[in-house]
Design a protein around this motif. Structure first.
Motif, PDB file in Angstrom:
ATOM      1  N   UNK A   1     -20.549  25.335-112.556  1.00  0.00           N
ATOM      2  CA  UNK A   1     -21.183  26.300-111.657  1.00  0.00           C
ATOM      3  C   UNK A   1     -21.850  25.554-110.505  1.00  0.00           C
ATOM      4  N   UNK A   2     -21.649  26.057-109.294  1.00  0.00           N
ATOM      5  CA  UNK A   2     -22.296  25.519-108.101  1.00  0.00           C
ATOM      6  C   UNK A   2     -23.112  26.626-107.460  1.00  0.00           C
ATOM      7  N   UNK A   3     -24.338  26.315-107.080  1.00  0.00           N
ATOM      8  CA  UNK A   3     -25.175  27.273-106.361  1.00  0.00           C
ATOM      9  C   UNK A   3     -24.884  27.167-104.871  1.00  0.00           C
ATOM     10  N   UNK A   4     -24.998  28.297-104.179  1.00  0.00           N
ATOM     11  CA  UNK A   4     -24.711  28.315-102.745  1.00  0.00           C
ATOM     12  C   UNK A   4     -25.449  29.456-102.061  1.00  0.00           C
ATOM     13  N   UNK A   5     -25.888  29.220-100.844  1.00  0.00           N
ATOM     14  CA  UNK A   5     -26.458  30.294-100.041  1.00  0.00           C
ATOM     15  C   UNK A   5     -25.368  31.256 -99.594  1.00  0.00           C
ATOM     16  N   UNK A   6     -24.263  30.718 -99.114  1.00  0.00           N
ATOM     17  CA  UNK A   6     -23.116  31.546 -98.734  1.00  0.00           C
ATOM     18  C   UNK A   6     -21.995  31.241 -99.727  1.00  0.00           C
ATOM     19  N   UNK A   7     -22.092  31.837-100.900  1.00  0.00           N
ATOM     20  CA  UNK A   7     -21.154  31.532-101.986  1.00  0.00           C
ATOM     21  C   UNK A   7     -19.727  31.947-101.659  1.00  0.00           C
TER      22      UNK A   7
ATOM     23  N   UNK B   1     -28.469  16.252-106.431  1.00  0.00           N
ATOM     24  CA  UNK B   1     -27.944  16.892-107.647  1.00  0.00           C
ATOM     25  C   UNK B   1     -28.188  15.983-108.848  1.00  0.00           C
ATOM     26  N   UNK B   2     -28.460  16.585-109.999  1.00  0.00           N
ATOM     27  CA  UNK B   2     -28.549  15.826-111.242  1.00  0.00           C
ATOM     28  C   UNK B   2     -27.174  15.754-111.906  1.00  0.00           C
ATOM     29  N   UNK B   3     -26.287  16.668-111.549  1.00  0.00           N
ATOM     30  CA  UNK B   3     -24.912  16.673-112.031  1.00  0.00           C
ATOM     31  C   UNK B   3     -24.037  16.941-110.812  1.00  0.00           C
ATOM     32  N   UNK B   4     -22.831  16.364-110.798  1.00  0.00           N
ATOM     33  CA  UNK B   4     -21.973  16.562-109.629  1.00  0.00           C
ATOM     34  C   UNK B   4     -20.515  16.513-110.048  1.00  0.00           C
ATOM     35  N   UNK B   5     -19.650  16.886-109.119  1.00  0.00           N
ATOM     36  CA  UNK B   5     -18.214  16.819-109.340  1.00  0.00           C
ATOM     37  C   UNK B   5     -17.693  15.446-108.931  1.00  0.00           C
ATOM     38  N   UNK B   6     -16.704  14.948-109.645  1.00  0.00           N
ATOM     39  CA  UNK B   6     -15.911  13.789-109.241  1.00  0.00           C
ATOM     40  C   UNK B   6     -14.508  14.316-108.974  1.00  0.00           C
ATOM     41  N   UNK B   7     -13.947  13.946-107.828  1.00  0.00           N
ATOM     42  CA  UNK B   7     -12.611  14.425-107.483  1.00  0.00           C
ATOM     43  C   UNK B   7     -11.759  13.258-107.003  1.00  0.00           C
ATOM     44  N   UNK B   8     -10.440  13.412-107.109  1.00  0.00           N
ATOM     45  CA  UNK B   8      -9.501  12.513-106.453  1.00  0.00           C
ATOM     46  C   UNK B   8      -9.211  13.120-105.095  1.00  0.00           C
ATOM     47  N   UNK B   9      -9.148  12.316-104.047  1.00  0.00           N
ATOM     48  CA  UNK B   9      -8.827  12.861-102.741  1.00  0.00           C
ATOM     49  C   UNK B   9      -8.991  11.847-101.636  1.00  0.00           C
ATOM     50  N   UNK B  10      -8.840  12.334-100.426  1.00  0.00           N
ATOM     51  CA  UNK B  10      -8.968  11.523 -99.223  1.00  0.00           C
ATOM     52  C   UNK B  10     -10.298  11.883 -98.561  1.00  0.00           C
TER      53      UNK B  10
END
Length: 122
Positions: free
Chosen positions: A9-15, A70-79
């Motif tokens: 889950x990610x929080x967002x102002x403009x979800x 963030x205390x937790x985050x996403x790890x992604x493969x990418x450019x």
């Protein structure tokens, strides 16, 4: 077993906008586009990997802006350069003993980008 992984889950102002951004970045789609469901615009937005390989991610509307790391985050493969061109911000470039770039999405949520020799096929 005390707990079992369910979703991210990610929080967002403009979800709504951030859901679209993460869909473009990850190749995800809104889950409702696959199921035919509809939900009010102010409800959380679930996005999914259409190949069924990645986790379900919820974009949750919140009134407050992000203020600390963030205390937790996403790890992604990418450019990293492509993600920056899409609107991400480079926080820290790889180098030294760090083998990944740290970026932030358009609302400031940090994530790490790893660039393997070749990205996984979709």
């Amino acid at each position: 077993m005390t707990a079992r992984f369910k979703d991210l889950a990610l929080d967002a102002n403009d979800h709504q906008a951030l859901a679209d951004w993460w869909c473009r970045a990850l190749g995800y789609v809104r889950r409702d586009s696959l199921t035919g469901d509809t939900r009010p615009d102010d409800w959380p937005v679930p996005i999914v990997d259409p190949a069924g390989e990645g986790p379900l991610i919820w974009l949750n509307p919140v009134p407050e802006r992000k203020t600390v790391k963030n205390r937790m985050h996403l790890d992604v493969f990418g450019d990293p350069a492509e993600l920056v061109a899409m609107g991400a911000t480079l926080i820290r470039a790889r180098g030294g003993d760090v083998d990944w770039d740290q970026l932030a999405d358009p609302e400031g949520n940090e994530f790490c980008v790893f660039t393997p020799q070749s990205l996984p096929e979709r």
